[in-house]
Scaffold this active site. Structure first.
Site, PDB file in Angstrom:
ATOM      1  N   LYS A 164     -34.663  10.734  99.696  1.00 31.18           N
ATOM      2  CA  LYS A 164     -33.586  11.634 100.105  1.00 31.18           C
ATOM      3  C   LYS A 164     -33.749  13.058  99.566  1.00 31.18           C
ATOM      4  O   LYS A 164     -34.450  13.286  98.583  1.00 31.18           O
ATOM      5  CB  LYS A 164     -32.248  11.064  99.638  1.00 31.18           C
ATOM      6  CG  LYS A 164     -32.074  11.046  98.134  1.00 31.18           C
ATOM      7  CD  LYS A 164     -30.626  10.799  97.744  1.00 31.18           C
ATOM      8  CE  LYS A 164     -30.472  10.966  96.245  1.00 31.18           C
ATOM      9  NZ  LYS A 164     -29.113  10.953  95.777  1.00 31.18           N
TER      10      LYS A 164
ATOM     11  N   LYS B 186     -31.736   6.586  86.880  1.00 22.65           N
ATOM     12  CA  LYS B 186     -31.711   7.635  85.853  1.00 22.65           C
ATOM     13  C   LYS B 186     -32.493   7.205  84.612  1.00 22.65           C
ATOM     14  O   LYS B 186     -33.197   8.014  83.995  1.00 22.65           O
ATOM     15  CB  LYS B 186     -30.265   7.970  85.461  1.00 22.65           C
ATOM     16  CG  LYS B 186     -29.442   8.578  86.588  1.00 22.65           C
ATOM     17  CD  LYS B 186     -29.416  10.087  86.508  1.00 22.65           C
ATOM     18  CE  LYS B 186     -28.983  10.749  87.801  1.00 22.65           C
ATOM     19  NZ  LYS B 186     -27.648  10.369  88.271  1.00 22.65           N
TER      20      LYS B 186
ATOM     21  N   LYS C 120     -31.634  17.644  94.462  1.00 27.37           N
ATOM     22  CA  LYS C 120     -32.001  18.776  93.618  1.00 27.37           C
ATOM     23  C   LYS C 120     -33.057  18.401  92.581  1.00 27.37           C
ATOM     24  O   LYS C 120     -33.905  19.210  92.227  1.00 27.37           O
ATOM     25  CB  LYS C 120     -30.753  19.274  92.907  1.00 27.37           C
ATOM     26  CG  LYS C 120     -30.803  20.763  92.670  1.00 27.37           C
ATOM     27  CD  LYS C 120     -29.558  21.236  92.006  1.00 27.37           C
ATOM     28  CE  LYS C 120     -29.871  22.334  91.022  1.00 27.37           C
ATOM     29  NZ  LYS C 120     -30.546  23.474  91.590  1.00 27.37           N
TER      30      LYS C 120
HETATM   31  P1  TYM Z   1     -23.803  14.494  94.006  1.00 26.44           P
HETATM   32  O1  TYM Z   1     -23.361  15.727  93.326  1.00 26.44           O
HETATM   33  O2  TYM Z   1     -25.114  13.918  93.674  1.00 26.44           O
HETATM   34  O3  TYM Z   1     -23.737  14.687  95.555  1.00 26.44           O
HETATM   35  C1  TYM Z   1     -22.568  15.229  96.159  1.00 26.44           C
HETATM   36  C2  TYM Z   1     -22.360  14.621  97.518  1.00 26.44           C
HETATM   37  O4  TYM Z   1     -23.475  14.890  98.347  1.00 26.44           O
HETATM   38  C3  TYM Z   1     -23.984  13.683  98.877  1.00 26.44           C
HETATM   39  N1  TYM Z   1     -25.443  13.763  98.993  1.00 26.44           N
HETATM   40  C4  TYM Z   1     -26.115  13.370 100.069  1.00 26.44           C
HETATM   41  N2  TYM Z   1     -25.703  12.850 101.231  1.00 26.44           N
HETATM   42  C5  TYM Z   1     -26.652  12.568 102.146  1.00 26.44           C
HETATM   43  N3  TYM Z   1     -27.975  12.788 101.945  1.00 26.44           N
HETATM   44  C6  TYM Z   1     -28.430  13.312 100.792  1.00 26.44           C
HETATM   45  N4  TYM Z   1     -29.721  13.543 100.626  1.00 26.44           N
HETATM   46  C7  TYM Z   1     -27.482  13.617  99.786  1.00 26.44           C
HETATM   47  N5  TYM Z   1     -27.574  14.139  98.535  1.00 26.44           N
HETATM   48  C8  TYM Z   1     -26.316  14.210  98.068  1.00 26.44           C
HETATM   49  C9  TYM Z   1     -23.569  12.602  97.901  1.00 26.44           C
HETATM   50  O5  TYM Z   1     -23.525  11.337  98.521  1.00 26.44           O
HETATM   51  C10 TYM Z   1     -22.215  13.097  97.480  1.00 26.44           C
HETATM   52  O6  TYM Z   1     -21.224  12.704  98.393  1.00 26.44           O
HETATM   53  N6  TYM Z   1     -21.091  11.180  91.570  1.00 26.44           N
HETATM   54  C11 TYM Z   1     -21.051  12.157  92.601  1.00 26.44           C
HETATM   55  C12 TYM Z   1     -20.000  13.236  92.362  1.00 26.44           C
HETATM   56  C13 TYM Z   1     -18.659  12.665  92.113  1.00 26.44           C
HETATM   57  C14 TYM Z   1     -17.782  12.121  93.075  1.00 26.44           C
HETATM   58  C15 TYM Z   1     -16.627  11.717  92.348  1.00 26.44           C
HETATM   59  C16 TYM Z   1     -17.861  11.925  94.452  1.00 26.44           C
HETATM   60  C17 TYM Z   1     -18.045  12.606  90.905  1.00 26.44           C
HETATM   61  N7  TYM Z   1     -16.840  12.019  91.060  1.00 26.44           N
HETATM   62  C18 TYM Z   1     -15.557  11.118  92.997  1.00 26.44           C
HETATM   63  C19 TYM Z   1     -16.778  11.335  95.083  1.00 26.44           C
HETATM   64  C20 TYM Z   1     -15.645  10.940  94.370  1.00 26.44           C
HETATM   65  C21 TYM Z   1     -22.404  12.819  92.667  1.00 26.44           C
HETATM   66  O7  TYM Z   1     -23.123  12.866  91.723  1.00 26.44           O
HETATM   67  O8  TYM Z   1     -22.681  13.380  93.845  1.00 26.44           O
END
Ligand code: TYM
Length: 331
Positions: free
Chosen positions: A194, A111, A197
């Site tokens: 990967k 980031k 968004k």
């Molecule tokens: P975020 O919002 O970036 O993504 C949400 C979930 O989607 C998965 N993901 C992917 N998995 C496989 N391939 C990809 N290209 C891909 N892009 C996204 C992420 O691994 C995730 O599981 N910090 C987290 C949100 C969060 C969270 C938590 C998750 C906040 N608190 C507590 C679990 C437990 C996040 O930004 O995910």
């Protein structure tokens, strides 16, 4: 019954990475576990959305959770900011989270590199808030994609540190979970890493994309000029398309294109056409339900209220005990 917690940031429409990395596991887990699935709107504040965008994005994720098949009668679905106990635990955990370890987190470094003008403290302590999300319900399993593995390790560190500091075996250790053999990483269409968004226009396929939009994006996916020797290793941009095919197409389809590639008889146009149609098919039921739920304000309100009540009941129990353990006591 074991407790499960996971969330997705409210940054807009969900894509296939979210779906295959996380959401699909949520749906399978809700029958077997005590599940809490939330919309991480506090985490989304690191990028300073406008109030209208924030609200719209939270609503969209809620709609897509329901459309994908999370059942609010089985799992607790809630909005992170509806549970202020999470932010209280976050503050306590911050007292034992150290600058060095936070600065070393891969996602923080990424980031900083991507947005050097917006390195705020919320970004630095992002994994602490995430740990609070998870351990507030004493979860042991956390369905996430591969990119979240390090955050889970940090959640274990912060929980264990609390236990040690207060000499109290209070928080259990949470582990990343996937029904497959390993955590999933879904590639994007830009030929690089990967699906995400923020990885640029056209890289992600959204659950809400129309069939036309899906076809257009897949047609534009990055490829090379084709294999030059038989059975050669695929370059990343080609491997990415095969990896996408692995999740949306049948094993026979995948084997067919793999064979054509190995014989140097592949036509990328055909592969893309097939991949796009299989993506359209895979997302069709979700897309239909998104459209059906989107305008049902009463239903969305009911789901969010019910989820907030259930999540607060669990979280406030933990906070009561945590306050007692820390030493905030009544006179
Ligand atoms: P975020 O919002 O970036 O993504 C949400 C979930 O989607 C998965 N993901 C992917 N998995 C496989 N391939 C990809 N290209 C891909 N892009 C996204 C992420 O691994 C995730 O599981 N910090 C987290 C949100 C969060 C969270 C938590 C998750 C906040 N608190 C507590 C679990 C437990 C996040 O930004 O995910």
């Amino acid at each position: 019954m074991e407790t499960v917690v996971s969330g997705i940031r409210s940054t807009g429409n969900l894509h296939l990475g979210n779906y295959y990395g996380a959401l699909q596991n949520f749906i399978k887990m809700q029958d077997e576990y005590n599940c809490f699935f939330f919309i991480a709107d506090l985490h989304s504040l690191t990028t300073h959305p406008t109030p209208a965008d924030l609200h719209g994005n939270v609503k969209q994720v809620l709609i897509e959770y329901l459309a994908a098949g999370i059942d609010p009668e089985k799992a607790t679905i809630y909005v992170q900011s509806d549970v202020p106990e999470v932010t209280e635990l976050y503050l306590y955990l911050n007292m034992n989270a150290y600058m060095g370890e936070l600065e070393r987190a891969t996602s923080f470094k990424d980031k900083v590199r991507a947005n050097p003008e917006n390195v705020n403290a919320g970004l630095l302590t992002y994994p602490v808030l995430m740990a609070a999300d998870i351990i507030i319900h004493k979860a042991v399993k956390v369905p996430v994609g591969k990119d979240q593995e390090q955050h889970l390790e940090m959640a274990r560190t912060f929980g264990n540190r609390f236990n040690r500091l207060y000499n109290h075996d209070y928080f259990p250790e949470p582990y990343a979970f996937s029904f497959g053999d390993s955590l999933v990483k879904i590639p994007g269409l830009d030929g690089k890493g990967k699906m995400g968004k923020s990885e640029g226009e056209g890289n992600a396929i959204f659950l809400s994309d129309t069939p036309e939009a899906i076809r257009k994006k897949v047609t534009r996916a990055v490829t090379d000029s084709g294999p030059t020797v038989e059975n050669q290793q695929k370059p990343q941009e080609i491997q990415n398309l095969f990896d996408l095919m692995k999740v949306v197409s049948t094993p026979d389809t995948l084997a067919h294109f793999d064979e054509l590639y190995n014989k140097m008889a592949i036509r990328y146009g055909d592969l893309k056409k097939q991949l796009a149609e299989d993506m359209v098919l895979a997302t069709a039921p979700i897309r239909d339900r998104i459209n059906a739920i989107a305008n049902d304000a009463d239903y969305l309100r009911k789901v969010a209220e019910m989820g907030a009540d259930k999540a607060r009941e669990s979280a406030s129990r933990t906070i009561r005990e945590v306050r007692e353990i820390i030493g905030f006591r009544k006179f």
